[in-house]
Design a protein around this motif. Structure first.
Motif, PDB file in Angstrom:
ATOM      1  N   LYS A 165       0.879  -1.143   0.079  1.00 34.63           N
ATOM      2  CA  LYS A 165      -0.105   0.018   0.074  1.00 34.63           C
ATOM      3  C   LYS A 165       0.742   1.420   0.112  1.00 34.63           C
ATOM      4  O   LYS A 165       0.470   2.326  -0.640  1.00 34.63           O
ATOM      5  CB  LYS A 165      -0.928   0.054   1.166  1.00 34.63           C
ATOM      6  N   TYR A 166       1.963   1.229   0.976  1.00 35.73           N
ATOM      7  CA  TYR A 166       2.864   2.384   0.704  1.00 35.73           C
ATOM      8  C   TYR A 166       3.727   2.633  -0.715  1.00 35.73           C
ATOM      9  O   TYR A 166       3.678   3.600  -0.847  1.00 35.73           O
ATOM     10  CB  TYR A 166       3.921   2.305   1.823  1.00 35.73           C
ATOM     11  N   LEU A 167       4.014   1.600  -1.200  1.00 38.65           N
ATOM     12  CA  LEU A 167       4.768   1.718  -2.517  1.00 38.65           C
ATOM     13  C   LEU A 167       3.521   2.169  -3.397  1.00 38.65           C
ATOM     14  O   LEU A 167       3.858   2.933  -4.403  1.00 38.65           O
ATOM     15  CB  LEU A 167       5.156   0.289  -2.928  1.00 38.65           C
ATOM     16  N   LYS A 168       2.272   1.752  -3.353  1.00 39.50           N
ATOM     17  CA  LYS A 168       1.384   2.325  -4.372  1.00 39.50           C
ATOM     18  C   LYS A 168       1.173   3.916  -3.947  1.00 39.50           C
ATOM     19  O   LYS A 168       0.984   4.557  -5.021  1.00 39.50           O
ATOM     20  CB  LYS A 168       0.138   1.555  -4.076  1.00 39.50           C
ATOM     21  N   ILE A 169       0.984   4.123  -3.007  1.00 46.25           N
ATOM     22  CA  ILE A 169       0.729   5.562  -2.744  1.00 46.25           C
ATOM     23  C   ILE A 169       1.791   6.333  -3.047  1.00 46.25           C
ATOM     24  O   ILE A 169       1.724   7.518  -3.773  1.00 46.25           O
ATOM     25  CB  ILE A 169       0.699   5.708  -1.023  1.00 46.25           C
ATOM     26  N   LYS A 175       7.139  11.539  -4.868  1.00 50.73           N
ATOM     27  CA  LYS A 175       8.250  11.541  -3.955  1.00 50.73           C
ATOM     28  C   LYS A 175       7.864  12.425  -2.795  1.00 50.73           C
ATOM     29  O   LYS A 175       8.598  12.621  -1.681  1.00 50.73           O
ATOM     30  CB  LYS A 175       9.312  11.358  -4.335  1.00 50.73           C
ATOM     31  N   LYS A 176       6.941  13.441  -2.975  1.00 51.78           N
ATOM     32  CA  LYS A 176       6.855  14.335  -1.800  1.00 51.78           C
ATOM     33  C   LYS A 176       6.141  13.853  -0.762  1.00 51.78           C
ATOM     34  O   LYS A 176       6.164  14.483   0.424  1.00 51.78           O
ATOM     35  CB  LYS A 176       5.643  15.478  -2.521  1.00 51.78           C
ATOM     36  N   VAL A 177       5.531  12.685  -0.761  1.00 49.84           N
ATOM     37  CA  VAL A 177       4.626  11.842   0.408  1.00 49.84           C
ATOM     38  C   VAL A 177       5.858  10.924   0.920  1.00 49.84           C
ATOM     39  O   VAL A 177       6.422  10.130  -0.030  1.00 49.84           O
ATOM     40  CB  VAL A 177       3.370  11.177  -0.178  1.00 49.84           C
ATOM     41  N   TYR A 178       5.910  10.895   2.301  1.00 54.77           N
ATOM     42  CA  TYR A 178       6.657   9.855   2.912  1.00 54.77           C
ATOM     43  C   TYR A 178       6.337   9.293   3.942  1.00 54.77           C
ATOM     44  O   TYR A 178       5.305   9.830   4.660  1.00 54.77           O
ATOM     45  CB  TYR A 178       8.186  10.704   2.816  1.00 54.77           C
ATOM     46  N   LEU A 179       7.017   8.156   4.496  1.00 51.57           N
ATOM     47  CA  LEU A 179       6.604   7.583   5.533  1.00 51.57           C
ATOM     48  C   LEU A 179       6.934   8.231   6.931  1.00 51.57           C
ATOM     49  O   LEU A 179       8.306   8.548   7.031  1.00 51.57           O
ATOM     50  CB  LEU A 179       7.081   6.087   5.594  1.00 51.57           C
ATOM     51  N   GLY A 222       0.166  -2.991  11.328  1.00 47.85           N
ATOM     52  CA  GLY A 222      -0.143  -2.815  10.074  1.00 47.85           C
ATOM     53  C   GLY A 222      -0.388  -1.457   9.655  1.00 47.85           C
ATOM     54  O   GLY A 222       0.353  -0.936   8.514  1.00 47.85           O
ATOM     55  N   ASP A 223      -1.024  -0.553  10.537  1.00 46.52           N
ATOM     56  CA  ASP A 223      -1.148   0.721  10.006  1.00 46.52           C
ATOM     57  C   ASP A 223      -0.035   1.610  10.010  1.00 46.52           C
ATOM     58  O   ASP A 223       0.940   1.335  10.641  1.00 46.52           O
ATOM     59  CB  ASP A 223      -2.272   1.353  10.943  1.00 46.52           C
ATOM     60  N   PHE A 224      -0.025   2.929   9.295  1.00 50.37           N
ATOM     61  CA  PHE A 224       1.061   3.605   9.165  1.00 50.37           C
ATOM     62  C   PHE A 224       0.875   5.133   9.003  1.00 50.37           C
ATOM     63  O   PHE A 224      -0.478   5.394   8.689  1.00 50.37           O
ATOM     64  CB  PHE A 224       2.258   3.226   8.308  1.00 50.37           C
ATOM     65  N   ASP A 225       1.678   5.932   9.210  1.00 53.70           N
ATOM     66  CA  ASP A 225       1.574   7.524   9.018  1.00 53.70           C
ATOM     67  C   ASP A 225       2.097   8.093   7.851  1.00 53.70           C
ATOM     68  O   ASP A 225       3.441   7.565   7.554  1.00 53.70           O
ATOM     69  CB  ASP A 225       1.690   8.281  10.197  1.00 53.70           C
ATOM     70  N   VAL A 226       1.789   8.852   7.044  1.00 54.77           N
ATOM     71  CA  VAL A 226       2.342   9.436   5.816  1.00 54.77           C
ATOM     72  C   VAL A 226       2.253  10.805   6.024  1.00 54.77           C
ATOM     73  O   VAL A 226       1.401  11.549   6.826  1.00 54.77           O
ATOM     74  CB  VAL A 226       1.783   9.012   4.535  1.00 54.77           C
TER      75      VAL A 226
END
Length: 276
Positions: A165-169, A175-179, A222-226
């Motif tokens: 999901k992160y790779l798809k985002i 590249k302006k969005v990041y983990l 599993g969840d994460f923040d961007v």
């Protein structure tokens, strides 16, 4: 008497008095509705002012506040020793081992361990946090084989759906969005929660309005923040909702939020939190 008990008693009385006619039941419903509306207004006020102490907040004092501070300080020394990235996925048992083996950290005292155990097993509903508890064991551990380290972020993600999901985002938004925050074990959630409480005089309820108590964070499963590059700490504020990154996340259907605006879980609005 709390709202749930009050409403239950109202409807119990109205049912038992059914032979007295419909008017009593209708009146009971009106009373119950008024109680609900008042409670909702109070709740929305608390959440609109999530970072402000509120009546009924659970606040540690005296010995327990001292134990919060000493436990937090020791956990921070573990974090500095193992590194911030590694600490995110460090189990509670391993944190204790580092305390025993490194004089610069020091062994967790019996009182600190009892405090941390009590904090983990405390029912967060009493803080006002009404979310579920996906990690129910203080000693829960995360296998490194299940993780992928994300370059230049200092964070990990679980293999499989979270990583995909992160790779798809990143592919769709650029590249302006990041983990900004990935996997968090129990030890990491302890630091975040206790630090927020310490900064607010031991107010655990206030802390729970911004940060899930240990065991209650979906970052553990599993969840994460961007965030958006260049925004810094504001990525964890309402300002993020106004960014181009957040708008694109919404347009691409990624904002199936764990904690949406005006949610009834006792948690502030988190538009940066990606639900997996």
């Amino acid at each position: 008497m709390n709202r749930r008990t009050f409403l239950k008693s109202i409807f119990s009385l109205s049912a038992s008095a059914g032979l007295c006619g419909i008017s009593y039941f209708a009146e009971a419903q009106e009373v119950a509705r008024a109680v609900e509306e008042k409670d909702l207004k109070n709740y929305l006020h608390r959440m609109a002012n999530f970072d402000t102490p509120q009546p009924g907040d659970i606040i540690l004092k005296d010995q327990e506040l001292k134990l919060l501070k000493s436990s937090l300080s020791r956990l921070r020394r573990v974090q500095r020793t193992v590194g911030f990235g590694n600490f995110c996925v460090l189990s509670f048992d391993d944190a204790l081992k580092f305390g025993r083996n490194y004089s610069s950290i020091g062994k967790f005292s019996k009182q600190e361990l009892e405090f941390l155990d009590k904090t983990f097993h405390f029912d967060a509903h009493d803080y006002g946090f009404l979310g579920e508890k996906p990690v129910d064991k203080l000693t829960a551990s995360i296998s490194r084989k299940e993780l992928v380290k994300i370059p230049r972020t200092g964070n990990f993600l679980f293999r499989g759906d979270p990583h995909k999901k992160y790779l798809k985002i990143r592919k769709e938004l650029g590249k302006k969005v990041y983990l900004t925050s990935g996997v968090r074990g129990v030890s990491k959630q302890f630091i975040l929660f206790l630090a927020k409480a310490e900064a607010n005089g031991g107010n655990l309820s206030l802390a729970s309005r911004s940060l899930a108590p240990p065991g209650y964070s979906y970052h553990g499963v599993g969840d994460f923040d961007v965030g958006e590059k260049g925004l810094g700490a504001a990525n964890f504020s309402a300002r993020f909702a106004e960014t181009g990154t957040c708008i694109k996340l919404r347009e691409h259907g990624y904002l199936q939020l764990r904690y949406p605006e005006n949610n009834l879980l006792g948690v502030r609005f988190e538009p940066w939190h990606i639900k997996v």
